[in-house]
Design a protein around this motif. Structure first.
Motif, PDB file in Angstrom:
ATOM      1  N   GLY A  72       0.792  -1.220   0.000  1.00  0.00           N
ATOM      2  CA  GLY A  72       0.000   0.000   0.000  1.00  0.00           C
ATOM      3  C   GLY A  72       0.826   1.273   0.000  1.00  0.00           C
ATOM      4  O   GLY A  72       0.270   2.369   0.081  1.00  0.00           O
ATOM      5  N   GLN A  73       2.155   1.156  -0.089  1.00  0.00           N
ATOM      6  CA  GLN A  73       3.036   2.317  -0.140  1.00  0.00           C
ATOM      7  C   GLN A  73       3.486   2.527  -1.591  1.00  0.00           C
ATOM      8  O   GLN A  73       3.082   1.808  -2.493  1.00  0.00           O
ATOM      9  CB  GLN A  73       4.242   2.102   0.778  1.00  0.00           C
ATOM     10  CG  GLN A  73       3.851   1.819   2.230  1.00  0.00           C
ATOM     11  CD  GLN A  73       5.023   1.331   3.061  1.00  0.00           C
ATOM     12  OE1 GLN A  73       5.633   2.083   3.791  1.00  0.00           O
ATOM     13  NE2 GLN A  73       5.325   0.055   2.959  1.00  0.00           N
ATOM     14  N   TYR A  74       4.320   3.538  -1.799  1.00  0.00           N
ATOM     15  CA  TYR A  74       4.881   3.772  -3.121  1.00  0.00           C
ATOM     16  C   TYR A  74       6.380   3.988  -2.979  1.00  0.00           C
ATOM     17  O   TYR A  74       6.861   4.418  -1.930  1.00  0.00           O
ATOM     18  CB  TYR A  74       4.220   4.968  -3.812  1.00  0.00           C
ATOM     19  CG  TYR A  74       4.431   6.299  -3.119  1.00  0.00           C
ATOM     20  CD1 TYR A  74       5.517   7.127  -3.442  1.00  0.00           C
ATOM     21  CD2 TYR A  74       3.548   6.747  -2.135  1.00  0.00           C
ATOM     22  CE1 TYR A  74       5.716   8.337  -2.810  1.00  0.00           C
ATOM     23  CE2 TYR A  74       3.732   7.963  -1.491  1.00  0.00           C
ATOM     24  CZ  TYR A  74       4.815   8.755  -1.833  1.00  0.00           C
ATOM     25  OH  TYR A  74       5.016   9.950  -1.197  1.00  0.00           O
ATOM     26  N   LEU A  75       7.112   3.649  -4.038  1.00  0.00           N
ATOM     27  CA  LEU A  75       8.557   3.857  -4.013  1.00  0.00           C
ATOM     28  C   LEU A  75       8.848   5.329  -4.219  1.00  0.00           C
ATOM     29  O   LEU A  75       8.516   5.907  -5.253  1.00  0.00           O
ATOM     30  CB  LEU A  75       9.235   3.029  -5.103  1.00  0.00           C
ATOM     31  CG  LEU A  75      10.773   3.110  -5.102  1.00  0.00           C
ATOM     32  CD1 LEU A  75      11.340   2.333  -3.921  1.00  0.00           C
ATOM     33  CD2 LEU A  75      11.347   2.596  -6.412  1.00  0.00           C
ATOM     34  N   SER A  76       9.482   5.948  -3.229  1.00  0.00           N
ATOM     35  CA  SER A  76       9.820   7.367  -3.325  1.00  0.00           C
ATOM     36  C   SER A  76      11.168   7.556  -4.007  1.00  0.00           C
ATOM     37  O   SER A  76      11.289   8.339  -4.946  1.00  0.00           O
ATOM     38  CB  SER A  76       9.840   7.996  -1.928  1.00  0.00           C
ATOM     39  OG  SER A  76      10.281   9.323  -1.972  1.00  0.00           O
ATOM     40  N   ASP A  77      12.181   6.845  -3.524  1.00  0.00           N
ATOM     41  CA  ASP A  77      13.531   6.946  -4.091  1.00  0.00           C
ATOM     42  C   ASP A  77      14.224   5.600  -3.953  1.00  0.00           C
ATOM     43  O   ASP A  77      13.957   4.834  -3.021  1.00  0.00           O
ATOM     44  CB  ASP A  77      14.370   7.996  -3.349  1.00  0.00           C
ATOM     45  CG  ASP A  77      13.919   9.414  -3.635  1.00  0.00           C
ATOM     46  OD1 ASP A  77      14.016   9.823  -4.796  1.00  0.00           O
ATOM     47  OD2 ASP A  77      13.465  10.089  -2.696  1.00  0.00           O
ATOM     48  N   ILE A  78      15.142   5.327  -4.868  1.00  0.00           N
ATOM     49  CA  ILE A  78      16.015   4.170  -4.722  1.00  0.00           C
ATOM     50  C   ILE A  78      17.331   4.468  -5.441  1.00  0.00           C
ATOM     51  O   ILE A  78      17.329   4.970  -6.568  1.00  0.00           O
ATOM     52  CB  ILE A  78      15.369   2.871  -5.264  1.00  0.00           C
ATOM     53  CG1 ILE A  78      16.279   1.658  -4.988  1.00  0.00           C
ATOM     54  CG2 ILE A  78      15.026   2.985  -6.737  1.00  0.00           C
ATOM     55  CD1 ILE A  78      15.601   0.318  -5.204  1.00  0.00           C
ATOM     56  N   VAL A  79      18.457   4.227  -4.771  1.00  0.00           N
ATOM     57  CA  VAL A  79      19.782   4.409  -5.367  1.00  0.00           C
ATOM     58  C   VAL A  79      20.627   3.194  -5.015  1.00  0.00           C
ATOM     59  O   VAL A  79      20.463   2.586  -3.953  1.00  0.00           O
ATOM     60  CB  VAL A  79      20.469   5.697  -4.864  1.00  0.00           C
ATOM     61  CG1 VAL A  79      19.785   6.929  -5.436  1.00  0.00           C
ATOM     62  CG2 VAL A  79      20.485   5.774  -3.354  1.00  0.00           C
ATOM     63  N   VAL A  80      21.546   2.838  -5.903  1.00  0.00           N
ATOM     64  CA  VAL A  80      22.391   1.670  -5.709  1.00  0.00           C
ATOM     65  C   VAL A  80      23.818   2.119  -5.413  1.00  0.00           C
ATOM     66  O   VAL A  80      24.285   3.134  -5.941  1.00  0.00           O
ATOM     67  CB  VAL A  80      22.340   0.747  -6.946  1.00  0.00           C
ATOM     68  CG1 VAL A  80      22.942   1.425  -8.162  1.00  0.00           C
ATOM     69  CG2 VAL A  80      23.005  -0.591  -6.677  1.00  0.00           C
TER      70      VAL A  80
END
Length: 785
Positions: free
Chosen positions: A225-233
């Motif tokens: 029920g959430q959303y991906l705000s940011d992702i970095v590798v």
């Protein structure tokens, strides 16, 4: 006598009409057409990799869009780039490999790599889905990027693209549970019936075989029920740091669009009001090799339970609101070049704290590096806001990072060593650092700063460990300088008070030859001798020096009438020696001076360019010191410039319109006429990101909103007020002036008028609207002053 008496009104009418006529050679049709009359300046300069060519965008022919141009560094001659050439150029944005021989970037949703040694562009993907966060990894043979909710890595050697994370929509399935009763029945079946036992054995054997022969997929990370705000590798692709947001739903206001192609009134969503619920975020580290997720628990940040100081103004406040764990948001971390030190910027929702933390990627724990606190709100150039994210951090080498802080009262540059834990101030003084870049050899910082004085911005360099700031540019004005890749030259987009931006080239050293490349202004614009306003200072009531632009008429003009202009945006600078973003107003001020007006344009309290104390001078009281600065400006005009105290008007748009209303309602003895454009009339109805920094929220700090909102002071109107507003303004919404007009009606005020513009948003689009608006403002001042 009777005949003379009967003709007198006609004679007076003729005199008034003559007084209203424009005495300037400038016309409203010209100056309100903006850049169509001025000419359009070059923008977004960037260098070719070989440092021999500068590219820039320019609408030289006044077309519907900007075209790409290039200039040869030797000949200094420019030419338009052909569509075919532009198609194969590497993007100005993207990520370099370690030796800067290749660049990866995104064009039309797909990845491209440009090999500068071979001069070849290679397309990596060909899909329709958008991509972002692209970069080379440590070995330079792999490229990581975000697509959808996940990180992917393309391997140049194998040509294979691997999916690093497996973040999926939906909820994690619940682990099935078996009651003791059902467990007994299942065991009984296997005990009594051989066929049941055989089927179970075959099923287990197939599962074991599949486990041994198939490639194990990544464990699913459910959004729940959430959303991906940011992702970095990380640079070695062993870790990914991501944030999940929880939406609080739609709290937007509805705004009618009155003139639309269908003939109907169309409703559209506009921004929420201040104090509306905000989305919340949780942060995680994903260990790629262990296929394990760790939570980054920020509840242990120092001061995170501190009660805001303004709560002291409400001693009766519900004690349950005190010492709560405040909400925070973590911006994406910055990884060091090799060892994956991860530094993140964390902001409190109330924007009174900023933390820099070092994340332990092995388990999600963190170490606090720096805490910056402000009882008002954290801000300043080169410093992020939680809802205004910028890149305020960078790495010099594997162990040392740089960042900016207002801890001394001005935004300055600092370094921090993650090994020694040492913080070092690189710059200091009563000036601000605007932009920072590290030289390729890591020996210098290149800086943009107003060190010379508040009305100039120059390009500097300083040693990596501090020392003297060496000024590279010379001409008074504003320099937006871009270094060539070999750092031998700068492409300099420069402007002066009466000269719009043009492109120049200069060697990257002091006192070097400075060559103008473009000429953007039109013949019509060049025919007028545009004034260079004096940047003056006067004393405010609290003894502070207030900076302003002063325009003076010729000695043979009536110098006893004056207009004060109030710039918009609040945090913006307009008393300076470069081309103003308010170029229509600048030209209008020249017209006013031709008509005998003195014009004063003030950098009032909260304007940009003067440090933290000035920036936060309006905290909890807009219409306080920012308004009194204008009253003191009027006093300066009377006492030092010979202006009649009964002939001073005021006008401005947005925040300037707000100040105009506060001036007309609260300082009626000072201002005889005012024009309020696209004005905030009640801060409780403005947006959250801007307003909550300055006034907190209406529910928690009602005093701040009541003393800051013009609608509460409308009974004080005595002079003549003109209100002008676009009816499809989705920033300061039309409702603002509708509510104020009802208040004025109920107060039985008659000395006000309103002009409405049915198709205009916050910033007007149509020249005819600009013309109508400023003719009305001009006529107001001509009639009343």
């Amino acid at each position: 006598m009777k005949k003379i008496y009967l003709m007198l009104p006609l004679l007076l009418g003729a005199i008034i009409s003559l007084a209203q006529e424009n005495q300037s050679v400038l016309t409203f049709d010209e100056i309100m057409s903006g850049e169509d009359y001025i000419g359009k300046s070059p923008t977004k300069a960037f260098w070719a990799k070989d440092s021999k060519t500068i590219y820039f965008y320019w609408n030289k022919e006044n077309n519907a869009f900007e075209s790409l141009y290039k200039v040869d560094i030797k000949s200094k001659q420019y030419s338009k780039v052909t569509p075919e050439e532009e198609k194969h150029l590497p993007s100005a944005y993207g990520s370099w490999n370690s030796d800067q021989t290749k660049k990866v970037y995104i064009k039309n949703h797909n990845l491209f790599v440009y090999d500068f040694k071979k001069g070849v562009q290679k397309q990596i993907t060909n899909t329709l889905e958008s991509k972002s966060n692209v970069k080379f990894l440590d070995d330079n043979a792999k490229i990581a990027y975000k697509q959808g909710n996940n990180i992917f890595i393309w391997d140049e050697k194998t040509g294979i693209t691997n999916q690093v994370t497996n973040i999926v929509r939906g909820n994690a399935p619940k682990t099935p549970t078996t009651s003791p009763q059902n467990a007994f029945l299942e065991e009984q079946q296997k005990e009594l019936f051989e066929i049941v036992r055989r089927r179970e054995e075959r099923k287990e054997a197939r599962e074991q075989h599949n486990e041994l022969t198939s490639i194990k997929s990544k464990e699913k990370i459910y959004l729940n029920g959430q959303y991906l705000s940011d992702i970095v590798v990380s640079n070695d692709a062993n870790y990914a740091v991501f944030s999940l947001g929880k939406s609080v739903g739609n709290h937007a206001t509805e705004m009618p669009v009155w003139v639309e192609g269908t003939g109907y009134v169309k409703m559209q969503n506009a921004r929420p009001k201040v104090g509306s619920p905000e989305n919340t975020f949780k942060n995680f580290v994903y260990d790629v090799n262990k296929d394990t997720v760790y939570t980054i628990d920020l509840s242990q940040l120092s001061g995170i339970q501190d009660t805001p100081k303004y709560f002291e103004n409400y001693p009766e406040r519900d004690s349950s609101l005190l010492n709560q764990t405040r909400k925070v948001v973590m911006h994406p971390p910055h990884f060091s070049p090799q060892n994956n030190y991860a530094i993140a910027d964390v902001r409190a929702y109330d924007n009174k704290d900023r933390w820099l933390i070092q994340i332990n990627l092995q388990d999600g724990s963190f170490e606090e590096i720096d805490r910056q606190h402000d009882d008002a709100w954290i801000g300043g150039p080169g410093i992020s806001g939680w809802n205004f994210w910028i890149e305020p951090i960078g790495w010099i080498n594997e162990n040392t990072l740089w960042y900016q802080s207002e801890k001394t009262g001005y935004s300055h540059l600092y370094t921090y060593n993650v090994e020694t834990k040492e913080t070092k101030a690189i710059t200091s003084g009563n000036f601000e650092i605007h932009k920072t870049e590290v030289s390729k050899d890591k020996k210098y910082f290149y800086l943009t700063s107003n060190k010379e004085n508040s009305s100039e911005v120059h390009f500097y360099k300083v040693g990596i460990n501090g020392g003297e700031m060496i000024k590279i540019t010379e001409a008074v004005g504003h320099h937006n300088s871009t270094l060539s890749p070999d750092e031998k030259y700068i492409a300099d987009i420069y402007s002066y008070s009466n000269k719009p931006e043009e492109l120049y080239i200069q060697a990257n050293k002091p006192n070097a030859e400075w060559v103008k490349v473009t000429k953007s202004t039109t013949e019509a614009f060049d025919q007028y001798e545009w004034r260079v306003p004096n940047v003056v200072t006067f004393k405010a009531k609290d003894g502070k020096d207030v900076h302003a632009r002063l325009y003076k008429p010729e000695a043979n003009k009536d110098q006893h009438k004056a207009v004060i202009f109030v710039h918009g945006a609040g945090y913006l600078q307009n008393a300076h020696n470069w081309w103003s973003v308010y170029y229509r107003e600048y030209m209008f001020h020249n017209m006013l001076v031709d008509n005998g007006y003195t014009v004063l344009d003030i950098d009032y309290r909260a304007s940009a360019g003067y440090g933290r104390e000035w920036r936060t001078g309006i905290y909890r009281h807009m219409g306080g010191l920012d308004l009194s600065d204008h009253v003191d400006g009027a006093k300066y005009l009377v006492e030092q410039q010979g202006v009649d105290q009964n002939r001073i008007g005021i006008y401005g748009g947005s925040y300037g319109g707000f100040i105009t209303l506060m001036a007309m309602f609260n300082e009626s003895e000072t201002f005889k006429a005012g024009a309020a454009i696209r004005s905030v009339t009640d801060w409780a109805h403005y947006n959250h990101p801007y307003t909550s920094n300055i006034l907190n929220t209406p529910a928690l700090d009602p005093e701040a909103f009541k003393r800051s909102s013009p609608i509460y002071f409308a009974e004080g109107l005595k002079g003549d007020l003109l209100i002008l507003h676009g009816m499809v303004d989705d920033n300061v919404q039309f409702q603002d002036v509708v509510r104020l007009s009802q208040r004025l009606i109920e107060l039985k005020k008659e000395n006000w008028n309103m002009a409405l513009y049915p198709i205009e948003p916050h910033g007007f689009k149509e020249t005819t609207s600009w013309i109508d608006e400023y003719k009305r403002i001009f006529n107001l001042f001509q009639e009343k002053l």
